[in-house]
Design a protein around this motif. Sequence first.
Motif, mmCIF file in Angstrom:
data_model
loop_
_atom_site.group_PDB
_atom_site.id
_atom_site.type_symbol
_atom_site.label_atom_id
_atom_site.label_comp_id
_atom_site.label_asym_id
_atom_site.label_seq_id
_atom_site.Cartn_x
_atom_site.Cartn_y
_atom_site.Cartn_z
ATOM 1 N N ALA A 1 24.461 3.330 4.819
ATOM 2 C CA ALA A 1 25.423 2.789 3.857
ATOM 3 C C ALA A 1 25.185 3.308 2.442
ATOM 4 N N GLN A 2 23.917 3.363 2.021
ATOM 5 C CA GLN A 2 23.599 3.714 0.641
ATOM 6 C C GLN A 2 23.400 5.209 0.425
ATOM 7 N N ARG A 3 23.034 5.925 1.489
ATOM 8 C CA ARG A 3 22.747 7.359 1.401
ATOM 9 C C ARG A 3 21.809 7.686 0.236
ATOM 10 N N PRO A 4 20.622 7.082 0.203
ATOM 11 C CA PRO A 4 19.704 7.303 -0.924
ATOM 12 C C PRO A 4 19.235 8.754 -0.999
ATOM 13 N N LYS A 5 19.118 9.240 -2.205
ATOM 14 C CA LYS A 5 18.797 10.645 -2.448
ATOM 15 C C LYS A 5 17.410 11.018 -1.969
ATOM 16 N N PHE A 6 16.448 10.113 -2.097
ATOM 17 C CA PHE A 6 15.054 10.455 -1.838
ATOM 18 C C PHE A 6 14.563 10.060 -0.443
ATOM 19 N N VAL A 7 15.451 9.564 0.400
ATOM 20 C CA VAL A 7 15.058 9.168 1.750
ATOM 21 C C VAL A 7 15.526 10.227 2.730
ATOM 22 N N THR B 1 9.847 7.752 -8.926
ATOM 23 C CA THR B 1 9.195 6.717 -9.734
ATOM 24 C C THR B 1 9.924 6.503 -11.053
ATOM 25 N N LYS B 2 10.433 7.573 -11.651
ATOM 26 C CA LYS B 2 11.156 7.466 -12.921
ATOM 27 C C LYS B 2 12.428 6.630 -12.782
ATOM 28 N N LYS B 3 12.990 6.598 -11.574
ATOM 29 C CA LYS B 3 14.271 5.909 -11.367
ATOM 30 C C LYS B 3 14.092 4.477 -10.847
ATOM 31 N N LYS C 1 0.823 -1.204 0.000
ATOM 32 C CA LYS C 1 0.000 0.000 0.000
ATOM 33 C C LYS C 1 0.859 1.257 0.000
ATOM 34 N N LYS C 2 1.919 1.260 0.819
ATOM 35 C CA LYS C 2 2.814 2.409 0.891
ATOM 36 C C LYS C 2 3.525 2.639 -0.435
ATOM 37 N N LEU C 3 3.962 1.556 -1.085
ATOM 38 C CA LEU C 3 4.634 1.671 -2.374
ATOM 39 C C LEU C 3 3.684 2.245 -3.422
ATOM 40 N N ARG C 4 2.438 1.782 -3.399
ATOM 41 C CA ARG C 4 1.449 2.285 -4.352
ATOM 42 C C ARG C 4 1.213 3.779 -4.149
ATOM 43 N N GLN C 5 1.211 4.221 -2.886
ATOM 44 C CA GLN C 5 1.025 5.639 -2.600
ATOM 45 C C GLN C 5 2.156 6.476 -3.183
ATOM 46 N N VAL C 6 3.368 5.935 -3.139
ATOM 47 C CA VAL C 6 4.526 6.678 -3.669
ATOM 48 C C VAL C 6 4.462 6.790 -5.187
ATOM 49 N N VAL C 7 4.225 5.670 -5.864
ATOM 50 C CA VAL C 7 4.285 5.676 -7.336
ATOM 51 C C VAL C 7 3.073 6.358 -7.963
ATOM 52 N N THR C 8 2.008 6.540 -7.209
ATOM 53 C CA THR C 8 0.824 7.223 -7.759
ATOM 54 C C THR C 8 0.714 8.667 -7.267
ATOM 55 N N SER C 9 1.634 9.081 -6.393
ATOM 56 C CA SER C 9 1.597 10.443 -5.855
ATOM 57 C C SER C 9 1.922 11.475 -6.935
ATOM 58 N N GLN C 10 1.313 12.650 -6.811
ATOM 59 C CA GLN C 10 1.554 13.743 -7.750
ATOM 60 C C GLN C 10 2.689 14.664 -7.284
ATOM 61 N N ALA C 11 3.233 14.371 -6.131
ATOM 62 C CA ALA C 11 4.322 15.201 -5.610
ATOM 63 C C ALA C 11 5.547 15.101 -6.516
ATOM 64 N N LYS C 12 6.287 16.186 -6.614
ATOM 65 C CA LYS C 12 7.440 16.242 -7.514
ATOM 66 C C LYS C 12 8.493 15.210 -7.138
#
Length: 220
Positions: A47-53, A20-22, A3-14
């Motif tokens: 360890a990964q230092r993800p950009k979007f987290v 989602t593109k990546k 459910k959380k993943l679906r919220q992210v990929v369907t969100s209109q936020a920039k």
Amino acid sequence: MKKKLRQVVTSQAKWAANLTKKIYRVSYEQTGSLLIAEIKEYIEIKAQRPKFVRKRKAIHLKSVLNYKDNRIQINKIALPSKDGLIFFRSDKKAINFLKWLFSNSCQSPDDYIDNNELLQQLADIEHLKNGKSIDELLEVFNFMNGSYILKLRGRTATEHAVLKISNNKVQGYAYIDLKYQVTNSEILNKLLIPLNDDKGIFLNMVHQYIKTRKTYINTN
């Protein structure tokens, strides 16, 4: 999680659209326990230092509950310190804990607290006639300053996850199927996946878990 993943990929936020593109693959790992998941999440983000987290906010503890000679005190933390029974982010959270404590006890705050201002804030508490003693209710928190094993839900119905805490540090975690694997310290140490808890971040996660669930195995 789905459910959380679906919220992210369907969100209109920039930020969500850019993320989602990546995305080219989604994977997951079973941990059985939310606490183990939070620890592994912190390790991966560091360890990964993800950009979007977003970076986990530092937790600043401001108040401490001390319990000695049947006297309870709430004090301010002037400097980083490990002295005390239970630590809180604010005086309000400490007061709320005391309200829970005495509302589940057969004993009165007057028997344990000398501070009149603090007693006034606890004046309206209704006690349980068949409630536990203060010593019994606080017993679990004594383990926070010692060595113990925290028993958690495993990845399957017959498995348990365990966290080993020693010398105020989380030493590691393991998954076990048999009781002797946790009661035999030599075997458990061989199964442990070690954790580096130099800053005490994992220990704070454990403390928060114990406050709400109080599930542990004493190894002293």
